[in-house]
Design a protein around this motif. Sequence first.
Motif, PDB file in Angstrom:
ATOM      1  N   UNK A  92      -5.192  11.655 -11.921  1.00  8.99           N
ATOM      2  CA  UNK A  92      -4.913  12.975 -11.345  1.00  8.99           C
ATOM      3  C   UNK A  92      -4.702  12.878  -9.830  1.00  8.99           C
ATOM      4  N   UNK A  93      -5.572  12.164  -9.143  1.00 10.27           N
ATOM      5  CA  UNK A  93      -5.510  12.108  -7.682  1.00 10.27           C
ATOM      6  C   UNK A  93      -4.284  11.346  -7.201  1.00 10.27           C
ATOM      7  N   UNK A  94      -3.896  10.296  -7.929  1.00  8.94           N
ATOM      8  CA  UNK A  94      -2.798   9.460  -7.469  1.00  8.94           C
ATOM      9  C   UNK A  94      -1.453   9.808  -8.119  1.00  8.94           C
ATOM     10  N   UNK A  95      -1.393  10.901  -8.843  1.00  8.98           N
ATOM     11  CA  UNK A  95      -0.116  11.359  -9.406  1.00  8.98           C
ATOM     12  C   UNK A  95       0.876  11.591  -8.269  1.00  8.98           C
ATOM     13  N   UNK A  96       2.086  11.063  -8.422  1.00  8.72           N
ATOM     14  CA  UNK A  96       3.110  11.247  -7.403  1.00  8.72           C
ATOM     15  C   UNK A  96       3.085  10.228  -6.291  1.00  8.72           C
ATOM     16  N   UNK A  97       2.196   9.230  -6.372  1.00 10.53           N
ATOM     17  CA  UNK A  97       2.118   8.216  -5.321  1.00 10.53           C
ATOM     18  C   UNK A  97       3.181   7.134  -5.477  1.00 10.53           C
ATOM     19  N   UNK A  98       3.928   7.160  -6.594  1.00  9.75           N
ATOM     20  CA  UNK A  98       4.984   6.179  -6.795  1.00  9.75           C
ATOM     21  C   UNK A  98       4.965   5.601  -8.201  1.00  9.75           C
ATOM     22  N   UNK A 145       0.835  -1.192   0.000  1.00 10.41           N
ATOM     23  CA  UNK A 145       0.000   0.000   0.000  1.00 10.41           C
ATOM     24  C   UNK A 145       0.870   1.242   0.000  1.00 10.41           C
ATOM     25  N   UNK A 146       0.429   2.254  -0.741  1.00  7.78           N
ATOM     26  CA  UNK A 146       1.183   3.503  -0.775  1.00  7.78           C
ATOM     27  C   UNK A 146       1.040   4.233   0.555  1.00  7.78           C
ATOM     28  N   UNK A 147       2.147   4.711   1.080  1.00  8.62           N
ATOM     29  CA  UNK A 147       2.179   5.428   2.358  1.00  8.62           C
ATOM     30  C   UNK A 147       1.989   6.907   2.070  1.00  8.62           C
ATOM     31  N   UNK A 148       0.743   7.305   1.828  1.00  3.28           N
ATOM     32  CA  UNK A 148       0.430   8.645   1.340  1.00  3.28           C
ATOM     33  C   UNK A 148      -0.747   9.243   2.100  1.00  3.28           C
ATOM     34  N   UNK A 149      -0.822  10.565   2.098  1.00  2.91           N
ATOM     35  CA  UNK A 149      -1.875  11.295   2.805  1.00  2.91           C
ATOM     36  C   UNK A 149      -3.133  11.398   1.945  1.00  2.91           C
ATOM     37  N   UNK A 150      -4.306  11.142   2.556  1.00  2.00           N
ATOM     38  CA  UNK A 150      -5.614  11.322   1.924  1.00  2.00           C
ATOM     39  C   UNK A 150      -5.868  10.407   0.721  1.00  2.00           C
ATOM     40  N   UNK A 151      -5.005   9.449   0.473  1.00  2.00           N
ATOM     41  CA  UNK A 151      -5.174   8.510  -0.642  1.00  2.00           C
ATOM     42  C   UNK A 151      -4.287   7.300  -0.361  1.00  2.00           C
ATOM     43  N   UNK A 152      -4.737   6.154  -0.739  1.00  2.00           N
ATOM     44  CA  UNK A 152      -3.944   4.931  -0.589  1.00  2.00           C
ATOM     45  C   UNK A 152      -4.201   4.034  -1.789  1.00  2.00           C
ATOM     46  N   UNK A 171       1.880   4.641 -10.809  1.00  2.00           N
ATOM     47  CA  UNK A 171       1.795   5.262 -12.137  1.00  2.00           C
ATOM     48  C   UNK A 171       1.647   4.200 -13.225  1.00  2.00           C
ATOM     49  N   UNK A 172       2.412   3.110 -13.094  1.00  5.53           N
ATOM     50  CA  UNK A 172       2.356   2.057 -14.100  1.00  5.53           C
ATOM     51  C   UNK A 172       0.981   1.388 -14.100  1.00  5.53           C
ATOM     52  N   UNK A 173       0.433   1.135 -12.920  1.00  2.55           N
ATOM     53  CA  UNK A 173      -0.899   0.553 -12.847  1.00  2.55           C
ATOM     54  C   UNK A 173      -1.924   1.431 -13.541  1.00  2.55           C
TER      55      UNK A 173
END
Length: 390
Positions: A245-251, A204-211, A255-257
Amino acid sequence: MKAIIVGAGIAGLVAARQLGLAGWQALVLERSAAPRPDGYMMDFFGPGVEASERIGLHPYLAEVAYQVEAAEYMDPGGRVTASLDYLKFADLAGGNVLSLLRPDMESAALKALDEVEAGRVQLRYGVHIERMEHHGAQVQVWPGGGQPVETADLLIGADGIHSAVRAAFFGPEEDFLSPLGMRAAAFIVHEPALNRQFKNRFVLSDTVDRTAGIYGLRDSEVASFLVYRQDPLAKLDGTRERLRRIFAGAGGQVDRLLELCPPDPYDDAVAQVLVPCWHQRAVVLIGDAAAAVSLLAGQGGAMAVCAAAALGDALGPVSSPEQLPAALDEYERVMRPKIATAQASGRRAANSFLPRRKLGLLWRRLILRSTRLPGMDRIIARQIVKRLAK
């Protein structure tokens, strides 16, 4: 006695099996043209395991379960920030935890229908119901497409969070739907490189307001589960573009998914369904149509099996319409406490699953890292089981 079941998801299929084994006739009507191929991974334990073992469904589920070794959080740079030994957690949770993909649960329930005497359960896909009405002590359903009207002693609404049966007999969706301020998307892609990277792991992505959750499946496929905060009243643009757009920069892996994301993936509000009474006259609700616990509780499949088993237990001895009210009261008496516990867990998960600030990420990392300390793994596992397995 005859039942019409609207919805061929987990709850509907298991209910059909239980009624068929009890000697009922069951007709299952499903809007989708075929079993749905997309879905997310669920942990199946506690009440779901107990119910599935009791009714003989557990071997079918175990056959399609995944062997997950670890759950990990990964920052946008690809560094693992925290992890949980999944096998140890499963052992501390009683040793009987199944990791199941939702479509695989449905296929297992379909296979289990083979135990029912031929002709007792009919299953029709691609049915667009035009009308449903009470007809004296019975119910009538107009399947549409020139198909004849169907009459039954009981109509079971197993058609999910946006139930048409609930809307027709209990009231509009807005009276019962309680959004939790976020949405969830899920899709499966063929990507051998990511499959090898994430085999036997939840990441799981370790990110704020989105996973973004990623896990490798069989046959070089990868499943994704994306959760993000969203105002329930906000106007929505195209799903794939919104997710990118929302998950841009999550890893890079995320991005590939999303490069491979289908044009119209599953995407819906994370919400609970709260209905004061699950039955009226010859109509009863089951599964998410009656009491969605929210995707974040991870207990939707377990509650669907529990509810179908409880409904089968209550209706099995029924041999005349006069016995239905008492049987349906008994079904609710058994299931209400279990649903209340699962929904409370879902509300807690909604508050903690998506941290709003980086401080929340740090706190989650600290909790997960503490599981490596002697004794702490048992304390945390007990707390999780206490919340989800009552």
